[in-house]
Design an enzyme around this catalytic site. Structure first.
Site: not given
Length: 364
Positions: A257-258
């Site tokens: 995830a960013d």
């Protein structure tokens, strides 16, 4: 340039104030380390994707600020000039890539620390040394965090798998997207850290990695890591995911995830959303693996996430050769947002595995 065959993406020598990054644009054909000599160098390395992965972006940014502080002499006249230098550097670094939240979290953390030290009554040198000590610990912190993520994720996945034949522990097959391993972190990785933990414990049957168009992080980077560590793996086209799932080849999906927001909506590399939809259709648990620093409690839903859009050249050219018809329009978002309800396995953090709506909020 320094040539090395390790998969260590970031090297830092505090005594020499020397920061080097593995240029990931050249992988898998060349393993080349480039020296970062300034905060500006770090900004361009992040923007150009020589270094990528939300944790690695924050680490390189933070260490470039530490390097800057070590280089500063007479410019640091007092604790206010120290605090200002930290704030200006991080504010600049935050503009490099807007979607990944880790660099913003690092900025908030160290700007706040610099302000607190400014007002502490300590002299300038003492404040500088305390800041440097905390900034330069970020590499070791990240590796420890990743190992915890890997172990939590592996345990949770195995708990959902029906036991194998009598006396034989179950093994699982994992699908992953983009690159979330040593090359995206200080070492070990997030989603790929889960894969490593399963492999280390003899519980990984196989891993499938997507090519991850248009930048091919899966084909260039994840495949490179898996081959290097002799983890049994197969590369597939992004468009093969549903077919693979339909044939019963996938036990669980684990991605990185960013940015994760308050309700659990998750921004990750473009293509993640459609993998989550396919997993939901086939009843396959879908996990997001990321440190708590990736969670942005300041945003309520995925609709609030700014999605970076990149150059059409990344779509139209492969290895410098144009593959798209001249004159065609292009849309190249770097990320998409997976709704929380599709994250059916859970969000794996260093604190444990949580359903998307139950992430532990920081104590204030």
């Amino acid at each position: 340039f320094i040539i090395s065959m390790t998969l260590e993406a970031i090297k830092y020598d505090p005594q020499q104030a020397r920061l080097e990054i593995l240029n990931q644009l050249l992988l898998p054909h060349q393993t080349v380390y480039e020296q970062i000599n300034s905060v500006e160098d770090a900004w361009h390395a992040i923007r150009d994707m020589k270094v990528r992965g939300a944790p690695a972006i924050a680490i390189v940014g933070t260490l470039s600020v530490a390097q800057r502080l070590r280089q500063m002499g007479a410019e640091l006249t007092d604790t206010s000039s120290l605090s200002d230098a930290v704030a200006r550097s991080f504010d600049y670094l935050r503009t490099s890539r807007p979607t990944a939240v880790n660099i913003a979290e690092a900025a908030q953390r160290f700007k706040g620390r610099a302000t607190a030290l400014r007002d502490s009554g300590l002299d300038t040198l003492a404040c500088k040394e305390r800041l440097l000590q905390e900034m330069e610990a970020i590499l070791a912190e990240d590796v420890a965090c990743n190992r915890a993520i890997g172990d939590h994720g592996a345990d949770h996945i195995l708990a959902r798998v029906v036991a194998g034949e009598e006396g034989v522990p179950p093994v699982v097959t994992i699908l992953t997207h983009c690159n979330t391993g040593s090359l995206a972190t200080a070492g070990y990785g997030t989603a790929l850290g889960v894969v490593r933990s399963l492999f280390r414990n003899g519980r990984l049957g196989h891993v499938y990695c997507t090519e991850t168009r248009p930048y091919n992080q899966g084909a260039r980077l994840t495949a490179y890591e898996l081959v290097h560590e002799k983890i049994p793996a197969t590369l597939i086209c992004d468009s093969s995911v549903s077919l693979l799932m339909g044939r019963g080849k996938v036990s669980a999906v684990v991605v990185g995830a960013d940015r994760i927001v308050s309700n659990g909506d998750t921004a990750n590399k473009i293509g993640t959303y459609q993998v989550a939809i396919a997993a939901r259709h086939h009843g396959i648990p879908f996990y997001v693996a990321a440190p708590m620093s990736t969670v942005d409690f300041g945003l309520e839903s995925g609709r609030d996430i700014v999605i970076e859009e990149r150059s059409s050249e990344e779509m139209c050219y492969v290895g410098g050769v144009r593959v798209a018809a001249e004159g065609i329009g292009c849309w190249n978002p770097a990320f998409d947002v997976t709704p929380a309800e599709l994250i059916t396995g859970g969000i794996v953090t260093e604190k444990g595995v949580f359903s998307p709506g139950e992430l532990p909020r920081p104590v204030t």
